[in-house]
Design a protein around this motif. Structure first.
Motif, mmCIF file in Angstrom:
data_model
loop_
_atom_site.group_PDB
_atom_site.id
_atom_site.type_symbol
_atom_site.label_atom_id
_atom_site.label_comp_id
_atom_site.label_asym_id
_atom_site.label_seq_id
_atom_site.Cartn_x
_atom_site.Cartn_y
_atom_site.Cartn_z
ATOM 1 N N VAL A 214 0.725 -1.308 0.447
ATOM 2 C CA VAL A 214 0.540 -0.522 0.252
ATOM 3 C C VAL A 214 0.508 1.295 -0.317
ATOM 4 N N GLN A 215 0.573 2.466 -0.609
ATOM 5 C CA GLN A 215 1.645 3.558 -1.277
ATOM 6 C C GLN A 215 0.331 4.864 -1.484
ATOM 7 N N ASP A 216 0.308 5.371 -1.255
ATOM 8 C CA ASP A 216 -0.534 6.624 -2.845
ATOM 9 C C ASP A 216 0.214 6.971 -3.621
ATOM 10 N N ALA A 217 -0.476 6.919 -4.455
ATOM 11 C CA ALA A 217 -0.119 6.777 -6.076
ATOM 12 C C ALA A 217 1.233 8.143 -5.715
ATOM 13 N N ALA A 218 0.748 9.499 -5.159
ATOM 14 C CA ALA A 218 2.031 10.740 -4.890
ATOM 15 C C ALA A 218 3.703 9.918 -4.453
ATOM 16 N N ALA A 219 3.234 8.984 -3.528
ATOM 17 C CA ALA A 219 3.606 9.116 -1.967
ATOM 18 C C ALA A 219 5.420 7.990 -3.561
ATOM 19 N N ALA A 220 4.827 7.420 -4.145
ATOM 20 C CA ALA A 220 5.391 6.145 -5.141
ATOM 21 C C ALA A 220 5.968 7.242 -6.317
ATOM 22 N N ILE A 221 6.216 7.889 -6.318
ATOM 23 C CA ILE A 221 6.844 9.053 -7.726
ATOM 24 C C ILE A 221 7.964 9.069 -7.335
ATOM 25 N N PRO A 222 9.184 10.006 -5.920
ATOM 26 C CA PRO A 222 9.874 10.032 -5.395
ATOM 27 C C PRO A 222 10.691 9.317 -5.949
ATOM 28 N N ALA A 223 10.956 7.703 -5.702
ATOM 29 C CA ALA A 223 12.372 6.534 -5.747
ATOM 30 C C ALA A 223 11.772 6.813 -7.284
ATOM 31 N N LYS A 224 10.881 7.022 -7.512
ATOM 32 C CA LYS A 224 10.906 6.489 -9.522
ATOM 33 C C LYS A 224 11.095 7.743 -10.355
ATOM 34 N N VAL A 225 11.855 8.961 -9.155
ATOM 35 C CA VAL A 225 12.062 10.100 -10.084
ATOM 36 C C VAL A 225 13.612 9.446 -9.881
#
Length: 420
Positions: A214-225
């Motif tokens: 479980v991880q909000d979609a916004a919270a998943a973006i930093p690691a992708k960046v």
């Protein structure tokens, strides 16, 4: 024999008293055993009622206002608020709600004399008037600075998102499409899987197998960046509860995850074990920790968490902004310390789940003034709107983005490159 539903309602009122009277956050109250005497279904209902009441409290107070000659004592006021939300949001039967409210107040040795008033007021509530009222507003201590930064219309859009709550977002270990099909969800533009009306999380397909977390979609973006690569040495500087740690570990990078909270790091370890991922965990104050330099660092810094109100409606009512200056100063120190742990040419992703520019855009502007060996790199990631890019080069995410599919947490994200 108690009335059906009375126990979770009483517990919900206790939770509301703790948040609104003592400034406690709901997780803090739950740790104290506020719901220990309830069975699992009653606990779940008590938490839902408390959160729903906090989410809609401003509108409930507007509904009650014409029928109150003066402001009631907090506990009585919370019984009324809870009852109005049950009537108007849940569509609960009036006789059960009113009878429970009167019973709760009658049984209270301090407030029992208010039972007649509670009965009279609740019988005057016209549920058809509910939808004619404005969206619930944030408390003034938070609304005022947000309006100054974003404007009234944008803040109203955020408030609508807060009132609607948040769906369940999952980060998949692999291809999101099969997971979306298995759990009855949809794939978001950034690759997260969103599930509406998910129910019990651990009962969803793939939970036991560790196929997602479980991880909000916004919270998943930093690691992708950050875009960690296999073989790189990567630091997750404030790791708990571990969503970003797992994202980094998925890449094959050599991940070190640190956090000051021993209890929260237990959860990180449990999440890694469930998903079959690996990282080196250390319980330590990030500002006091040094090791060999890293190729990349992810710093999700402690902040006001004002971007997470969709999921945490207690936050604006439990806080008052007094901790702002301390957090701003801490973030500045953490950025500087993170840069000292970075190899020349390395990259740092700084992020906060905050809507306040002081915890985002301004932090990066100030960091550029303090350090002449860093640059901010543009963030290009599939699924992101170019309009979300800020003048200094960061990414500003808001709760009203993707409003038609459930919104997202408010976040600020910036990619910093250490040039020498």
């Amino acid at each position: 024999m108690s009335q059906p539903g009375l126990n979770p309602r009483r517990a919900a009122v206790r939770l509301l008293d703790g948040v609104l009277g003592k400034g406690a956050l709901l997780p803090e109250l739950l740790v104290t055993g506020a719901l220990d005497k309830l069975d699992p279904s009653e606990k779940a209902r008590a938490q839902r009622l408390a959160m729903e009441t906090l989410r809609w409290m401003d509108r409930a107070d507007r509904m009650l206002g014409p029928f109150l000659q003066r402001k009631p004592e907090l506990t009585v006021h919370n019984v009324l608020r809870l009852s109005v939300v049950e009537l108007c949001v849940d569509g609960a039967a009036a006789h059960g709600v009113v009878n429970s409210a009167v019973s709760m107040v009658k049984a209270d040795k301090v407030h029992h004399r208010a039972s007649g008033m509670v009965n009279a007021v609740l019988r005057k509530i016209d549920v058809t008037a509910w939808d004619k009222l404005p969206e619930p507003r944030l408390p003034k201590w938070l609304r005022k600075p947000l309006v100054a930064d974003y404007g009234k219309k944008t803040v109203e859009a955020m408030e609508a998102s807060f009132a609607n709550g948040a769906p369940l977002d999952l980060t998949p270990k692999g291809d999101p499409a099969p997971l979306a099909k298995a759990v009855g969800g949809t794939v978001l533009p950034t690759g997260s899987v969103r599930v509406l009306g998910a129910g019990q999380v651990s009962a969803l397909a793939g939970y036991e197998a560790g196929d997602w977390w479980v991880q909000d979609a916004a919270a998943a973006i930093p690691a992708k960046v950050l875009n960690a690569q296999a073989g790189e040495r990567v630091l997750d500087m404030c790791a708990a509860p571990g969503g970003k740690t797992m994202q980094l570990a998925m890449t094959g990078a050599d991940v070190v995850a640190i956090d000051v909270s021993k209890k929260r790091m237990v959860r990180v370890r449990e999440n890694l074990e469930r998903t079959g991922l690996d990282a080196t965990l250390r319980v330590v104050d990030a500002l006091e920790w040094r090791e060999a330099l890293f190729d990349a660092i992810l710093l999700d810094a402690p902040c006001t968490a004002t971007g997470t109100i969709r999921r945490h409606p207690d936050l604006p009512h439990a806080k008052d902004g007094a901790d702002f200056p301390t957090l701003f100063a801490l973030q500045e120190r953490m950025i500087d310390h993170a840069l000292s742990q970075l190899k020349p040419g390395g990259r740092l992703v700084f992020c906060t789940c905050s809507l306040l520019p002081d915890e985002g855009e301004i932090q990066i502007e100030d960091a550029l003034k303090r350090h002449d060996d860093i640059t901010v790199e543009p963030i290009t990631l599939a699924g992101l709107d170019p309009a979300w890019t800020t003048p200094e080069g960061g990414l500003r995410l808001r709760p009203d983005y993707w409003a038609d599919t459930g919104g997202m947490d408010g976040f600020y994200i910036a990619m910093i490159r250490k040039t020498v």
